[in-house]
Every structure is written in structure tokens, then in C-alpha cells.
Design a protein around this motif. Sequence first.
Motif, PDB file in Angstrom:
ATOM      1  N   PRO A 186       1.078  -0.993  -0.158  1.00 32.67           N
ATOM      2  CA  PRO A 186      -0.118   0.042   0.211  1.00 32.67           C
ATOM      3  C   PRO A 186       1.008   1.441   0.002  1.00 32.67           C
ATOM      4  O   PRO A 186       1.738   1.015   0.832  1.00 32.67           O
ATOM      5  N   ILE A 245       0.715   3.936   1.634  1.00 28.02           N
ATOM      6  CA  ILE A 245       1.155   4.389   2.977  1.00 28.02           C
ATOM      7  C   ILE A 245       2.319   3.731   3.452  1.00 28.02           C
ATOM      8  O   ILE A 245       3.396   4.847   3.995  1.00 28.02           O
ATOM      9  N   LEU A 297      -2.711   2.315  19.881  1.00 31.40           N
ATOM     10  CA  LEU A 297      -3.369   1.442  18.486  1.00 31.40           C
ATOM     11  C   LEU A 297      -1.885   0.833  18.020  1.00 31.40           C
ATOM     12  O   LEU A 297      -0.812   1.805  18.231  1.00 31.40           O
ATOM     13  N   ARG A 327     -12.108  -4.472  12.339  1.00 24.87           N
ATOM     14  CA  ARG A 327     -13.215  -4.451  13.811  1.00 24.87           C
ATOM     15  C   ARG A 327     -14.538  -5.684  13.236  1.00 24.87           C
ATOM     16  O   ARG A 327     -14.908  -6.356  14.887  1.00 24.87           O
ATOM     17  N   ASN A 339       0.258   0.337  11.161  1.00 24.77           N
ATOM     18  CA  ASN A 339      -1.351   0.094  11.154  1.00 24.77           C
ATOM     19  C   ASN A 339      -1.468   0.646   9.910  1.00 24.77           C
ATOM     20  O   ASN A 339      -1.664   2.102   9.731  1.00 24.77           O
ATOM     21  N   ASP A 340      -2.720   0.786   9.011  1.00 21.46           N
ATOM     22  CA  ASP A 340      -3.107   0.645   8.165  1.00 21.46           C
ATOM     23  C   ASP A 340      -4.448   1.131   8.392  1.00 21.46           C
ATOM     24  O   ASP A 340      -4.729   0.579   8.446  1.00 21.46           O
ATOM     25  N   LEU A 341      -4.912   2.833   8.114  1.00 21.27           N
ATOM     26  CA  LEU A 341      -6.013   2.924   9.445  1.00 21.27           C
ATOM     27  C   LEU A 341      -7.367   2.486   9.124  1.00 21.27           C
ATOM     28  O   LEU A 341      -8.402   1.957   8.950  1.00 21.27           O
ATOM     29  N   GLY A 342      -7.193   2.225   7.089  1.00 20.80           N
ATOM     30  CA  GLY A 342      -7.995   1.839   6.382  1.00 20.80           C
ATOM     31  C   GLY A 342      -8.485   0.538   6.372  1.00 20.80           C
ATOM     32  O   GLY A 342      -9.517  -0.259   5.933  1.00 20.80           O
ATOM     33  N   ARG A 343      -7.773  -0.211   6.935  1.00 19.95           N
ATOM     34  CA  ARG A 343      -7.607  -1.630   7.376  1.00 19.95           C
ATOM     35  C   ARG A 343      -9.017  -1.737   8.412  1.00 19.95           C
ATOM     36  O   ARG A 343      -9.597  -2.833   9.303  1.00 19.95           O
ATOM     37  N   MET A 344      -9.153  -0.903   9.561  1.00 15.44           N
ATOM     38  CA  MET A 344      -9.513  -0.917  10.562  1.00 15.44           C
ATOM     39  C   MET A 344     -11.291  -1.661  11.005  1.00 15.44           C
ATOM     40  O   MET A 344     -11.618  -1.987  11.727  1.00 15.44           O
ATOM     41  N   THR A 345     -12.154  -1.197  10.138  1.00 10.24           N
ATOM     42  CA  THR A 345     -13.596  -1.148   9.716  1.00 10.24           C
ATOM     43  C   THR A 345     -13.004  -3.338   9.400  1.00 10.24           C
ATOM     44  O   THR A 345     -13.986  -4.034  10.323  1.00 10.24           O
ATOM     45  N   ASP A 346     -12.294  -3.546   8.621  1.00  4.47           N
ATOM     46  CA  ASP A 346     -12.220  -5.193   8.345  1.00  4.47           C
ATOM     47  C   ASP A 346     -12.181  -5.608  10.156  1.00  4.47           C
ATOM     48  O   ASP A 346     -12.151  -6.435  10.883  1.00  4.47           O
TER      49      ASP A 346
END
Lengths: 471, 471, 471, 471
Positions: free
Chosen positions: D160, D162, D335, D377, D368-375
Motif C-alpha cells: 500500500p 502508505i 493503537l 473490527r 497500521n493502515d487505518l483503512g483496515r480498521m473496519t475489517d
Amino acid sequence: MHIQKKAHSSLNLAKNDSFDTPEKKVTHTHSHNQESNQKQSIQVDVTNYNHPPNISKLIPVSKIYSAYKLLKNVVTRTPTQKSMKLSEYFGANVYIKREDLQIVRSYKLRGAYNKIISIPENERHRTIFCASAGNHAQGVAYVCNLMKINCIIYMPTNTPSIKFNAVKSWGKQYVQIELVGDTFDESFRASREKCNTENGIYVHAFDDEKIIEGQGTIAVEVLEDINEDQVDFMFFPVGGGGCGAGISSYFKQVSPQTILIGVEPEGSPSMYEAIKQQQIVELETINTFVDGAAIKKSGAKPFDILNSVLKEVVLIPEGHVCTTMMKLFNEEGILVEPAGALAISALDKFKDQIKGKTVVCLISGSNNDLGRMTDIRMLSEIHQGLQYYMFVNFFQKPGALKQFLIQCLGPTDEVTNLEYTRKNNREKGPALVGVKVKKPQDFEAMKNKMEELKITHRILQPNQEIFKMLL
Amino acid sequence: MHIQKKAHSSLNLAKNDSFDTPEKKVTHTHSHNQESNQKQSIQVDVTNYNHPPNISKLIPVSKIYSAYKLLKNVVTRTPTQKSMKLSEYFGANVYIKREDLQIVRSYKLRGAYNKIISIPENERHRTIFCASAGNHAQGVAYVCNLMKINCIIYMPTNTPSIKFNAVKSWGKQYVQIELVGDTFDESFRASREKCNTENGIYVHAFDDEKIIEGQGTIAVEVLEDINEDQVDFMFFPVGGGGCGAGISSYFKQVSPQTILIGVEPEGSPSMYEAIKQQQIVELETINTFVDGAAIKKSGAKPFDILNSVLKEVVLIPEGHVCTTMMKLFNEEGILVEPAGALAISALDKFKDQIKGKTVVCLISGSNNDLGRMTDIRMLSEIHQGLQYYMFVNFFQKPGALKQFLIQCLGPTDEVTNLEYTRKNNREKGPALVGVKVKKPQDFEAMKNKMEELKITHRILQPNQEIFKMLL
Amino acid sequence: MHIQKKAHSSLNLAKNDSFDTPEKKVTHTHSHNQESNQKQSIQVDVTNYNHPPNISKLIPVSKIYSAYKLLKNVVTRTPTQKSMKLSEYFGANVYIKREDLQIVRSYKLRGAYNKIISIPENERHRTIFCASAGNHAQGVAYVCNLMKINCIIYMPTNTPSIKFNAVKSWGKQYVQIELVGDTFDESFRASREKCNTENGIYVHAFDDEKIIEGQGTIAVEVLEDINEDQVDFMFFPVGGGGCGAGISSYFKQVSPQTILIGVEPEGSPSMYEAIKQQQIVELETINTFVDGAAIKKSGAKPFDILNSVLKEVVLIPEGHVCTTMMKLFNEEGILVEPAGALAISALDKFKDQIKGKTVVCLISGSNNDLGRMTDIRMLSEIHQGLQYYMFVNFFQKPGALKQFLIQCLGPTDEVTNLEYTRKNNREKGPALVGVKVKKPQDFEAMKNKMEELKITHRILQPNQEIFKMLL
Amino acid sequence: MHIQKKAHSSLNLAKNDSFDTPEKKVTHTHSHNQESNQKQSIQVDVTNYNHPPNISKLIPVSKIYSAYKLLKNVVTRTPTQKSMKLSEYFGANVYIKREDLQIVRSYKLRGAYNKIISIPENERHRTIFCASAGNHAQGVAYVCNLMKINCIIYMPTNTPSIKFNAVKSWGKQYVQIELVGDTFDESFRASREKCNTENGIYVHAFDDEKIIEGQGTIAVEVLEDINEDQVDFMFFPVGGGGCGAGISSYFKQVSPQTILIGVEPEGSPSMYEAIKQQQIVELETINTFVDGAAIKKSGAKPFDILNSVLKEVVLIPEGHVCTTMMKLFNEEGILVEPAGALAISALDKFKDQIKGKTVVCLISGSNNDLGRMTDIRMLSEIHQGLQYYMFVNFFQKPGALKQFLIQCLGPTDEVTNLEYTRKNNREKGPALVGVKVKKPQDFEAMKNKMEELKITHRILQPNQEIFKMLL
């Protein structure tokens, strides 16, 4: 009355970015007048930039300082850190006041404690009521547990369980949560009514002098901790206005040369509108994305104060808030909630004025639902012009998709989403296409290519129903 | 008893296409024995191919002929047409009996009328009960309206409104419809119970001699109308078996040299299993796609008859039925329901045997829900190997999609569906890809290309949950 | 010139249903004047309703009759059937001319044959060119194969393979198909150019007298076959106008009292606009749903004829066409293409005028892609107000969905689609909801309930991109 | 050799949660033997629990201490904090070593610096090569920029942006990034080859003594900073094994009584398998979700060390890692990246053994890639049995959906997702249903209700293609 008007005429109400309403043009004119004043004598201008503020409206320094003494052993004295990245980027001394590191992860504890400690001993058997969609609830719950006072907190029915649990975990047996109302306003009304019928004590989230005093203690710490001689600019988020009112009251009296800037989300500009119309207004619909600062109606007391001392209210588009959040995490490892990113988001707009100056930005809190981060990243990329979602109308012929991918996409452009169904018997049919580009200009090239090939498209915006439905 | 067994041993139970179960191999052996017999003397073999059929089990010719007389002025005498396209394709004289043009659009009117007219005048005040998912209900409703007898028809709760309305429109004030039960079987049981408690007259859809006689009148018309000297093959669909039993009874006695072939959907092989096991069986689950012929349990009387005279029961995959439907419409402008296409679908399997012969195929009906045609076209194309839906596991890198489209797709291959979302932080991610090819071999080439590029895929089958969910 | 204008002033250009443009109001006035004329003397009025038509513009009867003689042994003499259902429903003698049963499944064979047979023997070595999205191509291909003349047919690149194959199958080795252009217009232009450079013979689909004569033979058959004394109304579809021009020419001269009504799809009103503006116009965008009659620009010759004899051009919304198609199939077992349903669709609008009269409707063809039928059923139900697709904005709280289903849905309302994702941190979020009701008023009740519960919704329309994307 | 084998026999290889393979049972037996030893004399057992470790295999204390001295002024001395929440929950003194606060946000800087500083001055003109999917790359880049040495870093093509940007931002002009290979292994091989042909210096991520010494400095700081008398348990994540090898070497010699526990993701158990098979193995496929610790093949040197000193290798399911991540953020505001949560995730399994003891868990990093946080959770909630996604097979009758929502859902159960399309002509059809429950037992009740109503369902698992496709 006449003074008020004049006062207003020198106030700069700025919307950031995309706005270009007639009002804005008007304020631009004001801004211009003011700037020419600045040229003559900055010193004078800075001190008096608003007008001789109506000191009588401000919270006295003594009261804020008393609050500071009371709170000292209860709250965390959060750091006022110099941000190397921001300082370098803006050519300024940029400090961030880290209330994201506060207990309960927001400054709200300050006001809640100052208010509740003010309740006379013999009244503390009465139940405390409040309404909150988040941070204020946590502050109240924490204090009630600490002081062993019962409280009933109203939250809207759509409150995510993470917030519900946090309040419960701070308040323990002293807190009772009522999920009432589809919106904060309904929740708020219900809490007021119940408080009345139950003879409770109401702890308003912002429209209360004790609350304002408590939040004002942030200013005391900032002025003590800062290394530089003086603070030139102080940026803070504005929701109901309680925090800004406290900070402003203290600064205006102790460091009058500091320019005070309030920052609101573009989707819920209640203070902006109030100051523009010189009276509190209730907005009909608001965007609740920046949940910590999205409120339909400013507080009366905060309005009185901010109206008298603010230099500007800046409106920040939600996408810009997201970009600030992502940068803060990726570059500095600081994870904040949307409201926490407001103040820093305003710096771009002032980059010329703050050069070489000392600037403080309040990070108000970090109560973030991590599950939202995927959306936040997406909104940030859209805001930066790096991600696009669109309907592309393909001719319904074999090879149309292939042609698009080969001819319209540049070498570093990426397809992130594609929902395509070829249907017979239609000349054209829409497909959902998501693309990511390295720089906004790459998308311009893609658009030109599409036009050349007569492939029409329509870009979807995050605030559209269809966007929310599909993405 | 001994005869019966021997009878069975010469019966050819064939599943078409994709099946290759042990049972099939066994029947292949039988078939082979039989074929070697054929070599010695086809004439003899054809006459006696099954065994001396137990004539006593058959419906007497006289009864079917009486029914024919009774029905003459009520039903349409549907044409027995020579199909030029089919005749040319198979090098045979292929006739189609067009019961799709019958009133109520299926042959079911014949049995229903013959049954209800047999009710003595003095019993006709009693209510008629029946259960049906479609055609039988229309037949009964039509006759009840004609004869002014009240009837109560049970249909499953998932009956589409088009069928409901058709029954209502034929039966007018004489029909009452009860939507009961999630499946036909539940609906059937409920109707039986109610009929008993209400002292009604039950009109079974197939397990009733009067019904069988009525359907048998099809055979009378066919033998009268055909131009050729004799009918070598008669193909008919088998659901409960009533129609086949009537036709077979007449043919076996009037035109004993005609080879009789029953055709069942592969997904509901109740007669096939019954003959194989030499007793009626109740299937646990069936595919109801070929709704006019999908039944869990054959009728007792039809089984007795068909078991004794059929040369083969052929099973046709649902996809093959769809292909026949599409061809019939596109090439001959005849739109049939799935069961209506069964008999013609069996011809492929017999193409060597029927060459130069005279063949009749019964088109049983045309009560089709046009809203299904999109699915039917898709299933047909999948069956022919011209359409594929698959999960393709793309490497989650920029350009993966482009690479696939450019390198794996041949010049005439088409993408019909694409649902793709690129996710970060995964090496690979699945996309739903639909492709259409001009001939099955083109897809082989595509598969080879994918393997070469290490792109894995999994083809989705129409009977999978995931297929039904996504497509 | 003056006459022309007067002529126009008595012409009734009507749009059906939903339209209410200023133009319509104007024509209503005309229509009213005319109706009052009718009261005085219907006889006279009917004969002269348009004006003394400019007979010189019409195709002479002799030419049409010659074509009829030529065609007799080539085309099917399709039935002119009395429709019991339509006759009963409208209280009229409604006949349908079944060109859906024609060879190549449309009347286009007539014109194509009449044109090509007119080519002198010594010119038949030249190649015939034409452009067509469907029926004309089949007619030309059939004739070329019959007469062993080579032809090159241009079709747009999005032509479904079923149409492509049909043309191929009729034309065999004599036809060559070129897929060129994204729209019919591009395809047409390409064919003209190629024809010129190759010195070919161009066979236009409608703007050619020989073509018009051929299509006019329909009228000869109708007038011969009808049982009643006279035909009061003749309804026919109008695309390019060739068929209407032929029929009108014959009727106007042989049965002048017959009122002639042309019927166009609302989404491609080229003849309507031409007559309104008294000159041929080229529409910018059209809806190609009714593919057999969707054309951007009327033919010059057809315009001249129709402008002079038509009583009305009626515009039919696409959804209405779908409803007619579904009814024709469900109630009469006749499956037509959209253009084939146009004429019958117009009857509703004339239900008062046709009462007790003799009416003929031309069913022009049945070249239907069965794969579209699912869409057609849906569009029909939407048109009738029985099916709705909408975005419903649910409060993002637990139980919101349950509440909607329990409180807003009536007992016979059905959810057909539901795409719902509950998201945190939003007050509201849209879901896609499809509902089916028994009668339009049931949906009114549902809307009221939603309003009561403050659940907002937005109905999606079939012509919206979002609809095409999601459904 | 003989000793080694005995050593292995006392090693406890544990998989957490869901595993129940034969191997596990075997190790359970070992574990049991060992536990009975413990009863006799814990003190002795703890010191010698593994066996007399082959000290010669360990990195000498002196070398690690030298590294510590070298690194002192370069790396952040991250805190070893007592976690109040974890300590309270486990009834133990639980410390966390916060390498998430390290520069470059992971401990990798330590090894990289110690390795690169060891390159003799006269070799530093050569280019450094390495391959990394993330943290090691950042460490190397940071050091190269610091020491002004050029490096070329290979990263897989799916990296990614980032991570790419972070490496670039640390390394500035001294770093060149090559995106090569679809997986880390391909990327690694490419980097080795290029390094050879270019005569570069290779800096391996873990299989290098200098790297191991550097990572071992974590142990020096932990033992210095801890308040308690001794450390009873040290938990650390294991990927390639470099960090664990360094920490273990130091502890085994300086604090031999500390029990050392390595923690691996269940989806990539390379060290677990290596120790079980007593030799390094290369796994065929791994789950790369815990990207910082997902490696197909352990390092040779790390294996030698860990095999000789570890008490257990614990395997943690990916969902458990997610739950730890969410708790750490929600309860402590920390985090971390998935690998950073491994060590703490292992505590549950040891809750009996650690009671009253002093325990240190290494938080290895926070990139951490914050974009993964939904997954993350979602995976956490699924792991906890609070969120389910399933296909529910509804009877295709009106009201089926309503019935499900009303009868199967308990009062606090929530529908989070619903994709439902009612199709005609099918008895049943699947819908995608997502539900959230307050406690796992609520879902049991829902399942029972569904069974009662004969509604079948199938739960989708996160590792299934269909899950990745739909959610």
C-alpha cells in the motif's frame, strides 16, 4: 446596537475551499478592509482587531484560574507539544495541545468536573441529568463515579456500542444510560423534560458558565507551557462553543494580542451563521460526520463571548478534516477524532499569516470509532482529488470495458472498484467505476480520454444518497 | 413377478449428459444387451422391445376413445405439425403435438374435463377439491366454470400472481383459491384433509383413471393426424405420469410398434427412480425448475402402466431444457414452458436411432412466466458452455485487472459481468467475473492463459447458493 | 401552403398519459374544435376529418395492389383476427392483424421483397446494401437468399447475437453482416458511404416508394379479410413511417372513412415532432427501448404522406407498451416485440370514440429477445403503479428495519428487494427497497405511514442511471 | 543430538482456540508430563523448564549489551509500562514494552542500525539491499539516511502507498524502492539476486546475528526498567524469529528463571512447524493478515536459538488478534499493528499460570493502515461470536422476510446487512443476512427459532472466497 454592528463588520467569517456564496464575497470585502488596516499598524490592529471587546461578557480570569486549581489533581495535564512536521511545513512554531491524551480522551472532563464540584454538598443527593452523543457523557460519567453522585445520561438511539460502553465503564454503578430519540436534539429534549419532572440537576454540555470555566483551563496550561514569548494565534474547534468561550475569555484578558480563530465543520456551521446573523440560529439539517462539533444551535453564553472576541470562524469541509486525520496518524502517529482535527485543518487557510509566528492548535479529543477509518481514508482521498467514484456509461458492445481500461487509464492510474453488467438491447449502460490516481491532474487526462471516446461519466459525491448506497 | 423382473431388465433408464453414476453403467449394460438383440432382428425387437406388456394394467382403448368423443367439442384439436427445422436437423420426420395451443395452454384440460364430466349429476352439488402449482388448476377451473360446479383449489404460498390470476380468470365465480403451504406437498396434504372434512370430491392431478383417459386422447389425435404410415417413436414428458400413462396405453394397443420414451427433468427423477427400484419412491428434495414436471412421488396407476410399457426414461438436465426453449422460440417462434420442452430435448440422445424414422414429440404446455426468461437464457448459455461466471483471484496490485482483460480474453470473448474491489493489505482478492465466448473451446484458452499467469479461478454453478445470491 | 396549415390545425397530436406540455394543451384545443364539428355531422367529418388530403402525395392504389399480387406467393397471408378479450373490454369489434406470424416475424419482408424484385435483372449482380438494427435486415436477408443476390447489411456493434444469427440464418451465404458504429445512425452512415464507393444498390428501410408499396399490402389483406362492413379505425405503429405511409395511402383511397391513427413511442417522437413542426426534424437523443420504432428522423416520403392523412399521432410511454405486451401474452398467448404492442396500446386513449366501432390494430412483429422479458415485466408493473423501487432513509438505530416492515407494510404488500447496510456514526442511511402492492392505493397508504414515522424515501425511475445501475 | 531431542520432548507447542489436531494432542501429553514435574518443584522446573539450553547457540550477552550502548543515542528508549487494565483483569503485574512508540513505529530500527553501523567505513560506498513488506524497510531507510548510505529496498507490488511513502519519507534521497513480485518471497528472491550482481551488502530482516543483537536490546531495557524483583514471563511475537532470538538470548543468560513464550499467527505457523519438525520448513500458503509476522520460512539462526530456549510457541487466530487490537484501543487508547497485538493475545491461554506473576508483553509496532480498521473490527466481532454473516434460505412467499425479522430476532439482536431479492418460481432463495447480537447465546436462540420455522441458513466464514467477495 450600533457597536455590535460595527463589531460584526470587522469580523471575518470565512468558509474554506469549495464555498463561493454571495455572503462569502461580502466577508471577503470586509477581510480586505481589515487587511489594509493591518498594513498600517499590525500591533494596534492585532490588539484591537475585533473591536474593544465587551469585557463584561467574558468569563473573568479569576474564575478560570480557580477552576484550574480545582482541576489540577483530577485531570491530566496534557502536553503542549511543538510539532516538528507542522512547524517545518508552515515555517512557524506550531504547537499542539494534546487533549486527545486527557482522561476520557477529550477535554470535556474539565467542564464536567468544574460544574459538578460546584454543586453544594446538600444538593448532591439529587440526580444529575445530561444529554450527549459522546464526549460530554464520558466526562460527566467519570466525575459522577469519582464523586459518587447518580446521573442519568440521555444518548440517541443510534449511539454506537463503543460509546455506550465507554460511558458505562467510566460511570460504573453511578451512571444510567437512556437511549432516547433518533437525533441528539430529540435526546436532549427528553433529558430536559425528565430532569424537570424528576427535580434533577441539569449539566448542559456547553451553555453553562461553570462548564465554560472548566474548558477555559486549557488556556491556562497552554500559556504556562509554551516556550515562546507569546502566542500569536490560537485555533480551537467550535461546536456548541463552550470550549472556545472559555479559552477565548482567558486569552483575551491574559494574552490580548493572540488572534483567536474558531473552527467549525462546513456541514454544521451554527456559530458561523449565528455570528453572521448576529443572533443564535437553529440550523435545519446538519452533517453529523464531525460528531464532536456538529450541533444545530450554538449556546447563548458561548455566542455572546465568541461573537465579541473571535477574529474568524473558519469552516472546514469534512473531507479536509479526514485528510488532516490521516496525515496526523501517518506522519505523527497521533490518532484523533474528527473534531480533534478541526483546528489543525484551518492552518492551510492562514499559511501566509502564520509564517514565522507562534501558533497553538487544540486537539480536542480522540474518541474515535476505528470502524469509521475506512470511510475516513476514502473521504480524505476524494477530498485530495486522488480517488474518484463515477458512473461510466459504456456502449453495450463487446470490448467496451477493455477499451476503457486500455485507452483511458494512465500507467499509474488504478481501478479500485468496478461493477459492470453488460445488458443487451441497450445502446449504453452505466457501470460503477472507482479509480485512484497519483495526482489530480492524472484524472483530468482520464476525463479527456473519455470525452474523446464519447464515453460519458458522472462523478458521485460522498454526500449523495447513491454514494452512501453503493460505497 | 418373474416377468416383471425380466421386463425391467430390458428397460433402459438413461440419464442424459453429465451423469455417470454406477447405476447408469448398469443400465448401459442392459442397453447393450438389447442393442445386440436389435442387430438380429429390428422388426421383432421393436414390437417386443419391452416384453409382452401386461395389457391388463393398461387403460382400455375403448375408454380413451370414449373420452375423445366426450372432449371433442370442448377442447381445441391442436395441430400435430411437422417441424421442418427439427426434421432437417435430425434427418427424420419430426412432428410436434402442439398442446401449447390448447385452451388453458396445456393438455391438462383433457383429463380435468373427462374426470369432472364423470361425476354423476346428483353429486355435482358437492365441492371439487384439488391441489396444483399450475396447469391442472387451470384445467379444473375452466371445467368448473363451464359446468357450473364449485371448486376449491389449493396452491402453494409462493405461487406467482400470474398463475393465480389465470386460474381465477378461467374459473370465475366458481373457483376459490387457497394459498396454503410452502411447497406443493404441503399444499396437497392440506387440500386432501379439507376435502375429507368437507365431504368434497377430489380431483387428483394424475393418479386417477379418468384423468389418465382424458390425457390419453392426445394419442388419438396424433395417430389420426400424422401423415406417415406409422409412428416409430413417441416422446412425452413425465411428471406424475398421468399423461404418459394415457398416451402409452393407447399407443401400446393401437400402434404397438411405436417406441415409447418418457422424459423427466434430471432434478426430479421420480419415475426414473421408481422404475429403477421397481416401486414408487418419494424423493427427498427436488429441483422445481421444470415446474410442470417436478414432482416428488409418481402416481401409483401411472407407475404401473409406464413401468410395463416404456422403453426408456430419459433424464434431461435443466440447462438443456432451457436451450431447447430458446431454440424453439428463436428458430420456430414457439414459446413453451420448461416441461413443454422436455420431449424435444430428448431427441439429441436418440439421434442415431431416429434417423429416417417418424417421431412425435409432445409439447405439453406454454404457461410460462415471461419474467423467468432472462434466467432461462442464462442457464441455456451456461449449459452450452458459452457463458461462465467465476470468482477470479486477482493479485491485489495495480494493473491486475487490466492484465487479465488484455492477456486472458480472446478477441471475441466478452466480459458480461465484473464486480471488483481492490483491497489493500491482501495478496489476493476475488472478483466476480462473467464471460461469454463464441464457442466452448475459447474458454479453454482463457483458462490456460489464467493458469499461465497464476491467476486462480473457480467457476460458479447455477445450483449453488452463491450463484443464486449473486446472479 | 395555406391549405397545409389548415390541415395541420385540424390534426390531433396527442401524447398519452403523463405528458402535459403546453403543446399538448394547444392540440387539446384543436381536438375540441374538431369534436364540436363532429357533433354536427360525423359522416362528413370522418370523411374529411383531416382535410381534402393531397391525393397526389399518396401512393396510388394500383401500385400497392400490384405489390400485393407480386408478394402473394412469397409472404404468409397473416390472419386478421377478432380479439375476443379486447372486443369485450372496449365494447368494440377489435381486430388484430397478426404480422407477428409473418415469415421473418415482421411485415418488413413485404417491403424488402417489393423493392428487390423491382431491381432489373441486369442489375442484380450488384451488391445490395442496407442498415438495420433488426427486422428490415431479416427481410432483406430473406429476399436476397431467395433471389440469390448478395447483400451487405450494416448493424450496430451492440446488436445482440440473436438478431445477428437470425439475419445470418435467413440470408445464408448471400448475406454478409458488418457490425459498425455504436448507434444505428453511425451504422447507417457507414452503409451509405460503403454503398456509394462500391457502387451498390441501397435498400432503405422506409424512405423508398417501393418499400412503402410493399408494406401497404397489409391494408389490402385487412380490407379483404375483415367481416364487418367497414373499418372505422386503423391503428399502426410509426417508426420511420414507411409502413404507416403504405397502409394510409391504400385506406385513404379505398376506405376513406377509416380514421387513421399512427402510434409512436414517447421516447422517440420523430413523426410527432415532424408533424408538429411541419418539417422533418432530427431528434438529438431517443430512447431505443421500442427498438422497432425508435428512429431519430422520419423518412421524407412517409412524412409527406402521413402529414396529409393522419388524424392523430399518439405517443405511448414505454411502460405502457410493456403492460400491453404482458397482457397480450398472459391473456391471449401472443408474444410480440415492443413495437408490435404500440397500436393496441393506443386503444385506451380512444376508448370513448371506438365504442361500438370496428377497429383494426397492426401487430407489426415478434422479434423479441426473450432475455429482456424480466425487464419488461418490471417496467410494466412500475407503469401500473404496482411495483416501486426506492431509497428509504432509515435511522441508523437497532430495529429501524423491523419497524418499517411491521408498521409501513400493509398485509398484502410485499418486499421484493432489500439492500440494507447499517452503518454506525450516521443518523440515517439509505437502503434500496423494492415493494410490490396489489393496487396503487396500497402504496399511498405505505407512503403515509412512512411520513408519519419520519422515514423519508425517494422513488427511483427506470430512466435514471441509478435505476439502471441497481436494478 | 540426543539432548536436543529430549529438549524438544519437553517443549510445549500450543495452538490456541479452535485447533484440535492430532499433533496438538501429542503436545498436550508433553505438557502434562511437564506440569506434573512442576508440582514437585516449581523453582527448579522454571529454571530448567526447557533443558539445559545449548548456551553456545545463544548470542552472548556482551554482544547484545554492546549493541545497546551503540543504539542508546539513536533509538527512543520506549517505556515499559504497567497496564492497569490488563493487570487487574489477569490478577498479575502485566507490563507492556511500547515499541509502538519507537521511531519508525517498530523495533526494527534497532537491528537495522546495529547491522549497518557494523559495516566497515571503507565498505559503506557499496549499496545496501534488503526486501521487506514494511517495518524492516523503514528501519533500514531511516538508518541509511542517518548514515548517508545508499540503499535499494525491494517491496512486493501490492504494497500500500502508505508503507511506500513512509519508507520514502525516512530514507529520503538515500533510498530507492523497487516494487517487484506478487508476494514477499518473490520480492525477496529478486533483491538477493540483484544484490549479488551489483555487489551490494545484503541486510536480512532477521537471519543475521547483528540484526538479532540489535533486537535483543529490547530485553536490556525491559530488565532495567521493570519495577518488580523478577520477570516471570516474557511474551513476544515471532515472525522470522530475529527479535525473539535476541530477547531470548539475553533473558536466558541474565534472567534464566523467566519463562519465554513466542507467539505466532495461526495462519502462518512457520516457527511452530519448524520446532515441531525439528527443522526449518517452508510453508506452502500462509495468511498474510498479521503482516508483521507472516513469513513462510523461519530464519536459521533464530530457529537454532528459539528451539533451544522457548517454553511454548502459541498460535493465535487472526480474529483473536483483532479483538486484542480493538480492546487495546478502546480501553487503553493504544493503537497497534496486528503483529503488535500478538503477545498480549497469548495471555488468555496462560491466565492460570500468570496469576500473581510478573509478565512482560512486547508490543512490537504500530505501523497500521487505518483503512483496515473496519475489517479488523468486523473480524473481532465475528471472533467473539457477536457478529454473523449468513445465507438464509427464505421461502419465496410474501411475508417471509417479515416473519424472519419478527420471529427469529430477539429484542436486542440487530440486522446489520440484508441483501434480499424475491424471485418468482422458486420455492426458496438465499438472502445475505448480517446480524449483531449482544452475547453469543443470543445467536443460539436465533438459530433455534430458524430451525423451528424450517428456515435453513449457512454461516459465512471470513476465510471463504464468498465472504471476501460480499463483505
